[in-house]
Design an enzyme around this catalytic site. Structure first.
Site, PDB file in Angstrom:
ATOM      1  N   ARG A   1       0.763  -1.120   0.069  1.00 19.37           N
ATOM      2  CA  ARG A   1      -0.041  -0.053   0.044  1.00 19.37           C
ATOM      3  C   ARG A   1       0.777   1.309  -0.072  1.00 19.37           C
ATOM      4  O   ARG A   1       0.399   2.269  -0.293  1.00 19.37           O
ATOM      5  CB  ARG A   1      -0.869   0.018   1.106  1.00 19.37           C
ATOM      6  CG  ARG A   1      -1.836   1.218   1.258  1.00 19.37           C
ATOM      7  CD  ARG A   1      -2.848   1.116   2.369  1.00 19.37           C
ATOM      8  NE  ARG A   1      -2.249   0.523   3.678  1.00 19.37           N
ATOM      9  CZ  ARG A   1      -1.530   1.563   4.699  1.00 19.37           C
ATOM     10  NH1 ARG A   1      -1.302   2.822   4.254  1.00 19.37           N
ATOM     11  NH2 ARG A   1      -1.145   0.922   5.547  1.00 19.37           N
TER      12      ARG A   1
ATOM     13  N   TYR B   1     -13.470  22.284  -9.652  1.00 14.77           N
ATOM     14  CA  TYR B   1     -13.972  21.325  -9.859  1.00 14.77           C
ATOM     15  C   TYR B   1     -15.167  20.866  -8.771  1.00 14.77           C
ATOM     16  O   TYR B   1     -15.058  20.906  -7.704  1.00 14.77           O
ATOM     17  CB  TYR B   1     -12.804  20.159  -9.805  1.00 14.77           C
ATOM     18  CG  TYR B   1     -13.352  18.668 -10.219  1.00 14.77           C
ATOM     19  CD1 TYR B   1     -14.473  18.404 -11.159  1.00 14.77           C
ATOM     20  CD2 TYR B   1     -13.129  17.620  -9.153  1.00 14.77           C
ATOM     21  CE1 TYR B   1     -14.654  16.963 -11.290  1.00 14.77           C
ATOM     22  CE2 TYR B   1     -13.420  16.419  -9.423  1.00 14.77           C
ATOM     23  CZ  TYR B   1     -14.048  16.021 -10.465  1.00 14.77           C
ATOM     24  OH  TYR B   1     -14.575  14.662 -10.677  1.00 14.77           O
TER      25      TYR B   1
ATOM     26  N   ASP C   1      -5.167  22.490  -9.049  1.00 12.23           N
ATOM     27  CA  ASP C   1      -5.579  21.740 -10.229  1.00 12.23           C
ATOM     28  C   ASP C   1      -4.863  21.895 -11.402  1.00 12.23           C
ATOM     29  O   ASP C   1      -5.409  23.014 -12.073  1.00 12.23           O
ATOM     30  CB  ASP C   1      -7.100  21.640  -9.812  1.00 12.23           C
ATOM     31  CG  ASP C   1      -7.730  20.462 -10.726  1.00 12.23           C
ATOM     32  OD1 ASP C   1      -6.887  20.075 -11.855  1.00 12.23           O
ATOM     33  OD2 ASP C   1      -8.649  19.770 -10.471  1.00 12.23           O
TER      34      ASP C   1
ATOM     35  N   LYS D   1      -7.425  11.456 -16.851  1.00 14.89           N
ATOM     36  CA  LYS D   1      -7.716  12.031 -17.825  1.00 14.89           C
ATOM     37  C   LYS D   1      -6.654  11.987 -18.898  1.00 14.89           C
ATOM     38  O   LYS D   1      -6.415  10.948 -19.694  1.00 14.89           O
ATOM     39  CB  LYS D   1      -8.113  13.599 -17.589  1.00 14.89           C
ATOM     40  CG  LYS D   1      -9.581  13.562 -16.735  1.00 14.89           C
ATOM     41  CD  LYS D   1     -10.206  14.933 -16.383  1.00 14.89           C
ATOM     42  CE  LYS D   1     -11.340  14.795 -15.826  1.00 14.89           C
ATOM     43  NZ  LYS D   1     -11.574  14.047 -14.460  1.00 14.89           N
TER      44      LYS D   1
END
Length: 396
Positions: free
Chosen positions: A59, A112, A185, A210
């Protein structure tokens, strides 16, 4: 850690994070699906790794995540990067890393939507107050919004849905004089067309879902950090159990190798479509930062080196049947919220209900477009047919 500077960016995207010699000559690093890591002896098991450089627990890092993070840090010129299961997870974890109860956050009003929801939900319940500010404020006007307990400034440029371009260097400098951490962002520019850390930002955030992954088949995020910011973000990710899947990391690395080539096509197609749409009588304005008539174009031209394929147009107010006639019959434009993949997309949208600092003034119908990798002439013909249907619908 970032090693860029001695090679062109396209070359960096091909070679960053790669070590064929360490993987039996394999060109691509495989997805290490590992939760348990075995140690050869007790000393190795008990040794501390404060920088999370060794593979000790699946992890906290694997060869696949280390390779992806190294490549993303090199792409954006950061000290180190942290990978996440989505762009939103990168944003929320970074915010939790720098904020605590009683703090104040300045957040761009055009951020966003899920980022806004996180601020108004979880952060508010934690006792963190968020002020949404007009993204077009200059540094002098932003100064008035800082409080003694303001700890972070969050930027998003261009803004979500309506593409306002912020003066990142000036706003970041104003925040730094107050001792604030600056987050941004940077998904629209994909880490290629804008380098936030070179403009005063501490943590650059991307939804690598994206453009980086680029094929609409992965969920992935990154936080690219300065030396001072990295440890807090990494520790928050470990404490929260935030991690990306091995397969999505592999897809992110795969997409990174062709990122500049794909972005050039997205940019070309996006500008061609934007120019075509600007010539339609029903279109009031095109919100594309690379067009000279778009607000913020001069700042974009100063700070950015290119444009992606995402932009919005404002149409005259359309009755719903006319809007449906336009978007539902398109052959190559799918309707969907995410973007950055190979396919073209269309999304009717309405920012009025979520803007608070500066209400959206336009009364027209907003439609966001993503220009994919199809032949631009086919996309234009598709839109021509769509506008013909729209005009027929307006006659009835």
């Amino acid at each position: 850690m970032s090693k860029a500077g001695d090679r062109a960016e396209g070359t960096t995207q091909v070679h960053a994070g790669r070590d064929p010699a360490g993987h039996s000559g394999a060109v691509s690093i495989p997805p290490y699906r590992a939760s348990t890591i075995l140690f050869p002896d007790l000393d190795s098991l008990e040794a501390r790794d404060p920088d999370y450089e060794a593979v000790r627990y699946g992890r906290t890092g694997t060869p696949t995540s280390h390779a992806f993070e190294e490549a993303m840090a090199e792409l954006e010129g950061g000290y180190r990067a942290v990978s996440f299961g989505s762009g939103l997870q990168a944003i929320t974890t970074a915010l939790l890393a720098v904020l605590r109860s009683g703090d104040h956050l300045l957040m761009a009003d055009t951020t966003y939507g899920p980022t806004r929801a996180f601020c108004q939900g979880i952060l508010a319940r934690m006792g963190v107050e968020t002020s949404f500010y007009d993204p077009l404020l200059g540094a002098a006007d932003l100064e008035a919004l800082f409080r003694p307990n303001t700890r972070a400034l969050f930027l998003e440029s261009p803004g979500s849905l309506t593409f306002e371009v912020q003066d990142v260097p000036a706003l970041a400098a104003a925040a730094k004089t107050r001792g604030c951490t600056v987050l941004m962002d940077n998904t629209w520019a994909a880490g290629v067309y804008f380098k936030p850390l070179a403009h005063g930002v501490d943590i650059s955030l991307q939804a690598c879902t994206k453009y980086v992954a680029g094929h609409a088949d992965a969920n992935l995020g990154t936080a690219i950090c300065t030396r001072d910011a990295w440890r807090a973000v990494k520790q928050a990710a470990v404490d929260l159990g935030a991690t990306a899947s091995a397969d999505d990391l592999f897809l992110g690395l795969r997409g990174l190798r062709t990122l500049s080539l794909r972005l050039a096509r997205h940019q070309e197609a996006g500008l061609l479509l934007a120019d075509w749409l600007a010539g339609q009588s029903e279109v009031r304005r095109v919100l594309h930062p690379a067009r000279p008539d778009c607000p913020g174009h001069q700042i974009w031209k100063r700070d950015f080196t290119g444009a992606s394929g995402l932009f919005t147009v404002e149409l005259a107010p359309l009755p719903r049947p006319a809007l449906k006639a336009l978007v539902e019959g398109l052959r190559f434009f799918g309707m969907g919220y995410s973007w950055g993949g190979f396919e073209s997309l269309v999304l009717p949208t309405n920012p009025r209900r979520i803007r608070t600092a500066r209400p959206w003034a336009g009364d027209g119908t907003l439609v966001r477009f993503h220009a994919g990798l199809e032949e631009p002439a086919d996309l234009t013909r598709d839109l021509e047919a769509g506008f013909a249907r729209l005009r027929e619908a307006l006659k009835t």
